[in-house]
Enzyme design. Structure first.
Site, PDB file in Angstrom:
ATOM      1  N   HIS A  20      53.820  58.971  32.090  1.00  0.00           N
ATOM      2  CA  HIS A  20      52.612  58.794  32.412  1.00  0.00           C
ATOM      3  C   HIS A  20      52.515  58.040  33.637  1.00  0.00           C
ATOM      4  O   HIS A  20      51.859  58.276  34.798  1.00  0.00           O
ATOM      5  CB  HIS A  20      51.707  58.005  31.583  1.00  0.00           C
ATOM      6  CG  HIS A  20      51.466  58.687  30.046  1.00  0.00           C
ATOM      7  ND1 HIS A  20      52.298  57.982  29.241  1.00  0.00           N
ATOM      8  CD2 HIS A  20      50.742  59.771  29.721  1.00  0.00           C
ATOM      9  CE1 HIS A  20      51.751  58.763  27.971  1.00  0.00           C
ATOM     10  NE2 HIS A  20      51.214  59.735  28.552  1.00  0.00           N
ATOM     11  N   GLY A  66      51.607  66.517  33.923  1.00  0.00           N
ATOM     12  CA  GLY A  66      53.229  66.637  33.943  1.00  0.00           C
ATOM     13  C   GLY A  66      53.582  68.013  33.402  1.00  0.00           C
ATOM     14  O   GLY A  66      52.980  68.587  32.684  1.00  0.00           O
ATOM     15  N   SER A 122      58.121  60.469  25.417  1.00  0.00           N
ATOM     16  CA  SER A 122      56.776  61.042  24.588  1.00  0.00           C
ATOM     17  C   SER A 122      56.218  59.947  23.704  1.00  0.00           C
ATOM     18  O   SER A 122      57.016  59.189  23.230  1.00  0.00           O
ATOM     19  CB  SER A 122      57.065  62.169  23.896  1.00  0.00           C
ATOM     20  OG  SER A 122      55.885  62.478  22.800  1.00  0.00           O
TER      21      SER A 122
HETATM   22  P1  AMP Z   1      49.305  62.614  26.898  1.00  0.00           P
HETATM   23  O1  AMP Z   1      49.124  61.287  26.926  1.00  0.00           O
HETATM   24  O2  AMP Z   1      50.709  63.025  26.141  1.00  0.00           O
HETATM   25  O3  AMP Z   1      48.207  63.645  26.655  1.00  0.00           O
HETATM   26  O4  AMP Z   1      49.880  62.942  28.393  1.00  0.00           O
HETATM   27  C1  AMP Z   1      49.095  62.854  29.395  1.00  0.00           C
HETATM   28  C2  AMP Z   1      49.765  63.431  30.906  1.00  0.00           C
HETATM   29  O5  AMP Z   1      51.225  62.583  31.003  1.00  0.00           O
HETATM   30  C3  AMP Z   1      50.044  64.987  30.427  1.00  0.00           C
HETATM   31  O6  AMP Z   1      49.645  65.341  31.851  1.00  0.00           O
HETATM   32  C4  AMP Z   1      51.641  64.758  30.301  1.00  0.00           C
HETATM   33  O7  AMP Z   1      52.023  66.182  30.814  1.00  0.00           O
HETATM   34  C5  AMP Z   1      52.137  63.677  31.183  1.00  0.00           C
HETATM   35  N1  AMP Z   1      53.399  63.403  30.388  1.00  0.00           N
HETATM   36  C6  AMP Z   1      53.540  63.032  29.268  1.00  0.00           C
HETATM   37  N2  AMP Z   1      54.760  62.745  29.086  1.00  0.00           N
HETATM   38  C7  AMP Z   1      55.455  63.081  30.104  1.00  0.00           C
HETATM   39  C8  AMP Z   1      56.823  63.023  30.573  1.00  0.00           C
HETATM   40  N3  AMP Z   1      57.727  62.635  29.848  1.00  0.00           N
HETATM   41  N4  AMP Z   1      57.158  63.296  32.000  1.00  0.00           N
HETATM   42  C9  AMP Z   1      56.168  63.718  32.792  1.00  0.00           C
HETATM   43  N5  AMP Z   1      54.979  63.771  32.387  1.00  0.00           N
HETATM   44  C10 AMP Z   1      54.571  63.303  31.008  1.00  0.00           C
END
Ligand code: AMP
Length: 281
Positions: free
Chosen positions: A37, A147, A185
């Site tokens: 993030h 991401g 993650s």
């Molecule tokens: P989330 O909180 O899991 O919904 O993720 C929010 C944003 O962060 C999304 O655009 C994801 O693709 C991005 N994201 C999550 N994990 C990663 C990572 N390891 N590398 C790059 N972007 C990420």
């Protein structure tokens, strides 16, 4: 840094910035933030005058048997990370603020969601499209940062923005990994020690896939079979899917080529993890 749960406060702040001629970058998240993030926020920081991050665990994108209730939350730590990167505003709404009584409008998609996560999580992308649409309407960003970790989501958002003529530029950002290769993650926190080790099967299999492609493997069936066989060596892993699709329309391909997305979802114990790579040439 300002933190608010009120749509009206986000709107008036963004309006003020826009009156001053400032550009706004937006990073939507579900919180429990990590360096993945953070990388999106840093990119937004470098490309825009003001940065808004949202932290909202969106119930609409979770299926009935998924981890909505147990999804990790830590607003204090999230705020610290945002502050350290120079985020200007965190939007952290309650569910009721986003979905008021009587809510019944949705944004859905007829393509791009048949394969990969769309197949295993049938209502997921309807929830994602609806909430991202709402967030875009609230924040009205110039650019929004997503991401490649969620590669299908990135393709779906790009398509939604194009199809519905939304006035926002979508910026895709690379996958950030732990030192040992595991893609960062929020769900990694579910893994116990043994599972954390076993989870390395995902990134190792991604590396194997990349190696096979670089050695000239072009047949998607052969590539997917080799990757599946590798995952099956790990007793704690259960494959949800391994597939090769086109990054543009998320349809299966027979031949690996430029812009092929090779993606997987694998259960390690009860935790479902995803990883992928995109073939560059
Ligand atoms: P989330 O909180 O899991 O919904 O993720 C929010 C944003 O962060 C999304 O655009 C994801 O693709 C991005 N994201 C999550 N994990 C990663 C990572 N390891 N590398 C790059 N972007 C990420």
């Amino acid at each position: 840094m300002q933190i608010t749960g009120k749509i009206s406060e986000v709107r008036s702040q963004v309006k003020e910035w826009k009156r001053e001629g400032l550009t706004v970058g937006f990073v939507p998240t579900m919180g429990y933030l990590h360096e993945g993030h953070g990388s999106l926020m840093k990119r937004a920081r470098s490309e825009c005058d003001k940065v808004v991050a949202s932290i909202f665990v969106n119930p609409m994108q979770f299926g009935a048997n998924e981890d909505l209730d147990s999804y990790p939350r830590d607003l204090e730590a999230d705020a610290k990370l945002c502050e350290s990167i120079g985020v200007d505003l965190i939007f952290h709404p309650e569910v009721e603020e986003m979905y008021a009584e009587g809510f019944c409008s949705f944004v859905d998609m007829n393509g791009l969601t048949k394969e990969l996560c769309g197949k295993s999580r049938p209502i997921h992308f309807r929830g994602v499209c609806t909430v991202v649409n709402k967030l875009f309407n609230i924040v009205t960003p110039d650019k929004a940062f997503f991401g490649q970790k969620d590669a299908q989501q990135l393709a779906v958002i790009r398509r939604m923005v194009k199809d519905l003529n939304m006035d926002v530029e979508i910026v895709g950002c690379p996958i950030i990994r732990e030192e040992d290769g595991l893609a960062k993650s929020s769900r990694n926190t579910y893994l116990n020690e043994e599972e954390r080790k076993a989870a390395l099967i995902l990134s190792r299999t991604i590396r194997l896939g990349e190696k096979l492609v670089s050695e000239g493997v072009k047949d998607a069936g052969e590539l997917v079979a080799a990757m599946k066989a590798n995952i099956e060596k790990e007793p704690l892993a259960k494959i949800d899917y391994v597939e090769a699709v086109s990054m543009d329309d998320i349809e299966k391909v027979d031949t690996i080529g430029k812009n092929t997305l090779v993606a997987m979802a694998v259960y390690i114990g009860k935790t479902r993890l995803i990883d992928n790579f995109i073939v560059e040439s």
